[in-house]
Design a protein around this motif. Structure first.
Motif, PDB file in Angstrom:
ATOM      1  N   GLY A   8       0.816  -1.214   0.000  1.00 31.60           N
ATOM      2  CA  GLY A   8       0.000   0.000   0.000  1.00 31.60           C
ATOM      3  C   GLY A   8       0.848   1.262   0.000  1.00 31.60           C
ATOM      4  O   GLY A   8       2.066   1.206   0.116  1.00 31.60           O
ATOM      5  N   THR A   9       0.154   2.395  -0.098  1.00 25.80           N
ATOM      6  CA  THR A   9       0.827   3.703  -0.080  1.00 25.80           C
ATOM      7  C   THR A   9       0.988   4.198   1.345  1.00 25.80           C
ATOM      8  O   THR A   9       2.004   4.790   1.719  1.00 25.80           O
ATOM      9  N   PHE A  10      -0.003   3.970   2.176  1.00 25.19           N
ATOM     10  CA  PHE A  10       0.005   4.341   3.602  1.00 25.19           C
ATOM     11  C   PHE A  10       0.432   5.795   3.802  1.00 25.19           C
ATOM     12  O   PHE A  10       1.283   6.113   4.631  1.00 25.19           O
ATOM     13  N   SER A  36       4.449   1.454  -1.436  1.00 27.18           N
ATOM     14  CA  SER A  36       4.510   2.043  -2.783  1.00 27.18           C
ATOM     15  C   SER A  36       5.522   3.184  -2.818  1.00 27.18           C
ATOM     16  O   SER A  36       5.463   4.097  -2.004  1.00 27.18           O
ATOM     17  N   LYS A  44       0.098   4.823 -10.014  1.00 27.89           N
ATOM     18  CA  LYS A  44      -1.220   4.458  -9.469  1.00 27.89           C
ATOM     19  C   LYS A  44      -2.174   5.645  -9.540  1.00 27.89           C
ATOM     20  O   LYS A  44      -3.305   5.576  -9.114  1.00 27.89           O
ATOM     21  N   LYS A  46      -1.760   8.280  -7.753  1.00 30.34           N
ATOM     22  CA  LYS A  46      -1.913   8.782  -6.380  1.00 30.34           C
ATOM     23  C   LYS A  46      -0.789   9.771  -6.082  1.00 30.34           C
ATOM     24  O   LYS A  46       0.360   9.506  -6.351  1.00 30.34           O
ATOM     25  N   GLU A  71       7.567  -1.053  -3.056  1.00 29.04           N
ATOM     26  CA  GLU A  71       6.693  -1.575  -4.108  1.00 29.04           C
ATOM     27  C   GLU A  71       6.807  -0.617  -5.290  1.00 29.04           C
ATOM     28  O   GLU A  71       6.325   0.509  -5.227  1.00 29.04           O
ATOM     29  N   TRP A  74       3.359  -3.191 -10.419  1.00 23.44           N
ATOM     30  CA  TRP A  74       2.267  -4.147 -10.154  1.00 23.44           C
ATOM     31  C   TRP A  74       2.749  -5.585 -10.236  1.00 23.44           C
ATOM     32  O   TRP A  74       2.127  -6.503  -9.711  1.00 23.44           O
ATOM     33  N   LYS A  77       4.695  -8.850  -7.054  1.00 24.92           N
ATOM     34  CA  LYS A  77       4.126  -9.599  -5.921  1.00 24.92           C
ATOM     35  C   LYS A  77       4.530 -11.081  -5.921  1.00 24.92           C
ATOM     36  O   LYS A  77       4.948 -11.614  -4.907  1.00 24.92           O
ATOM     37  N   ILE A  91      -4.829  -7.889   1.999  1.00 24.75           N
ATOM     38  CA  ILE A  91      -5.030  -6.485   1.617  1.00 24.75           C
ATOM     39  C   ILE A  91      -6.488  -6.135   1.926  1.00 24.75           C
ATOM     40  O   ILE A  91      -7.293  -7.027   2.200  1.00 24.75           O
ATOM     41  N   GLY A  92      -6.820  -4.874   1.891  1.00 27.47           N
ATOM     42  CA  GLY A  92      -8.180  -4.458   2.235  1.00 27.47           C
ATOM     43  C   GLY A  92      -9.208  -4.924   1.206  1.00 27.47           C
ATOM     44  O   GLY A  92      -8.890  -5.149   0.042  1.00 27.47           O
ATOM     45  N   ASP A  94     -11.354  -3.468  -0.391  1.00 27.60           N
ATOM     46  CA  ASP A  94     -11.576  -2.652  -1.606  1.00 27.60           C
ATOM     47  C   ASP A  94     -10.863  -3.284  -2.797  1.00 27.60           C
ATOM     48  O   ASP A  94     -11.165  -2.943  -3.941  1.00 27.60           O
ATOM     49  N   TRP A  95      -9.957  -4.226  -2.532  1.00 29.47           N
ATOM     50  CA  TRP A  95      -9.235  -4.935  -3.602  1.00 29.47           C
ATOM     51  C   TRP A  95      -9.802  -6.340  -3.842  1.00 29.47           C
ATOM     52  O   TRP A  95      -9.202  -7.132  -4.569  1.00 29.47           O
ATOM     53  N   ARG A 113     -12.257  -3.364   4.962  1.00 29.96           N
ATOM     54  CA  ARG A 113     -11.712  -1.998   4.953  1.00 29.96           C
ATOM     55  C   ARG A 113     -12.410  -1.195   6.052  1.00 29.96           C
ATOM     56  O   ARG A 113     -13.594  -1.401   6.307  1.00 29.96           O
ATOM     57  N   THR A 114     -11.703  -0.289   6.710  1.00 33.33           N
ATOM     58  CA  THR A 114     -12.323   0.543   7.744  1.00 33.33           C
ATOM     59  C   THR A 114     -13.101   1.669   7.076  1.00 33.33           C
ATOM     60  O   THR A 114     -12.546   2.419   6.277  1.00 33.33           O
ATOM     61  N   ILE A 117     -12.886   6.750   6.495  1.00 30.45           N
ATOM     62  CA  ILE A 117     -11.680   7.565   6.515  1.00 30.45           C
ATOM     63  C   ILE A 117     -10.857   7.213   5.280  1.00 30.45           C
ATOM     64  O   ILE A 117     -10.861   6.092   4.849  1.00 30.45           O
TER      65      ILE A 117
HETATM   66  N1  C2G Z   1      -7.348   0.682   4.105  1.00 31.54           N
HETATM   67  C1  C2G Z   1      -8.331   0.322   5.024  1.00 31.54           C
HETATM   68  N2  C2G Z   1      -9.204   1.257   5.464  1.00 31.54           N
HETATM   69  C2  C2G Z   1      -9.140   2.539   5.014  1.00 31.54           C
HETATM   70  C3  C2G Z   1      -8.141   2.916   4.085  1.00 31.54           C
HETATM   71  C4  C2G Z   1      -7.235   1.954   3.637  1.00 31.54           C
HETATM   72  O1  C2G Z   1      -8.400  -0.853   5.442  1.00 31.54           O
HETATM   73  N3  C2G Z   1     -10.037   3.436   5.480  1.00 31.54           N
HETATM   74  C5  C2G Z   1      -6.406  -0.354   3.651  1.00 31.54           C
HETATM   75  C6  C2G Z   1      -6.465  -0.594   2.142  1.00 31.54           C
HETATM   76  O2  C2G Z   1      -7.526  -1.499   1.832  1.00 31.54           O
HETATM   77  C7  C2G Z   1      -5.087  -1.192   1.875  1.00 31.54           C
HETATM   78  C8  C2G Z   1      -4.204  -0.478   2.909  1.00 31.54           C
HETATM   79  O3  C2G Z   1      -5.088   0.059   3.912  1.00 31.54           O
HETATM   80  O4  C2G Z   1      -5.093  -2.587   2.170  1.00 31.54           O
HETATM   81  C9  C2G Z   1      -3.387   0.637   2.299  1.00 31.54           C
HETATM   82  O5  C2G Z   1      -4.283   1.539   1.658  1.00 31.54           O
HETATM   83  P1  C2G Z   1      -3.658   2.563   0.565  1.00 31.54           P
HETATM   84  O6  C2G Z   1      -2.485   3.242   1.159  1.00 31.54           O
HETATM   85  O7  C2G Z   1      -4.782   3.346   0.006  1.00 31.54           O
HETATM   86  O8  C2G Z   1      -3.096   1.534  -0.507  1.00 31.54           O
HETATM   87  P2  C2G Z   1      -3.573   1.332  -2.017  1.00 31.54           P
HETATM   88  O9  C2G Z   1      -3.445   2.591  -2.763  1.00 31.54           O
HETATM   89  O10 C2G Z   1      -4.859   0.627  -1.964  1.00 31.54           O
HETATM   90  O11 C2G Z   1      -2.386   0.413  -2.560  1.00 31.54           O
HETATM   91  O12 C2G Z   1      -0.422  -3.239  -4.832  1.00 31.54           O
HETATM   92  C10 C2G Z   1      -1.436  -2.826  -3.944  1.00 31.54           C
HETATM   93  C11 C2G Z   1      -1.471  -1.322  -3.799  1.00 31.54           C
HETATM   94  O13 C2G Z   1      -0.198  -0.801  -3.513  1.00 31.54           O
HETATM   95  C12 C2G Z   1      -2.477  -0.952  -2.714  1.00 31.54           C
END
Ligand code: C2G
Length: 120
Positions: A8-10, A36, A44, A46, A71, A74, A77, A91-92, A94-95, A113-114, A117
């Motif tokens: 992720g980017t975090f 990332s 991405k 972003k 990272e 793509w 992995k 991973i969250g 959303d993926w 995913r939370t 936020i």
């Molecule tokens: N996440 C979450 N809840 C949120 C925001 C993010 O659980 N409110 C999770 C995302 O699902 C992800 C991780 O936190 O698993 C990191 O989120 P991002 O930094 O947005 O990463 P992303 O851009 O989704 O990159 O190869 C995979 C990509 O690098 C994922």
């Protein structure tokens, strides 16, 4: 030793990220985070507020993160899973479904995913 990896980017680390990382760590004994790079973020689409180095320091400060790797694309992995003998990719949600191809190499877990936020 059960190794978990996530990516992720975090950027502007928040409780959604921390909750994801904590639950990822709970899946095994060692957690690797593929962070990332600034260049990959650009790919991405972003823009991250903080640089890779700053985001790396924040993630490394979390007690339950054992290793942070860059990272940069793509495609890395499968190589990462093999290089670090990863047992679980997570991973969250959303993926959901996007990384099922990794099932040939390790267990794939999508974590809820939370809500309410995001860095943007
Ligand atoms: N996440 C979450 N809840 C949120 C925001 C993010 O659980 N409110 C999770 C995302 O699902 C992800 C991780 O936190 O698993 C990191 O989120 P991002 O930094 O947005 O990463 P992303 O851009 O989704 O990159 O190869 C995979 C990509 O690098 C994922």
């Amino acid at each position: 030793m059960r190794t978990v990896i996530t990516y992720g980017t975090f950027d502007t680390l928040h409780y959604g990220h921390i909750r994801l990382l904590r639950r990822a760590a709970e899946l095994g004994d060692r957690l690797i985070v593929g962070l990332s790079t600034d260049e990959f973020n650009f790919l991405k689409g972003k823009k991250s507020l903080f640089t890779y180095e700053d985001r790396k320091k924040d993630i490394e400060a979390l007690r339950f993160v054992d290793l942070v790797i860059p990272e940069g694309n793509w495609e890395q992995k499968i190589k990462d899973v093999q290089k670090y003998s990863v047992d679980i990719f997570t991973i969250g949600s959303d993926w959901e479904g996007e990384f099922d191809f990794l099932n040939d190499f390790c267990k794939v877990v999508y974590l809820e995913r939370t809500p309410s936020i995001s860095s943007t």
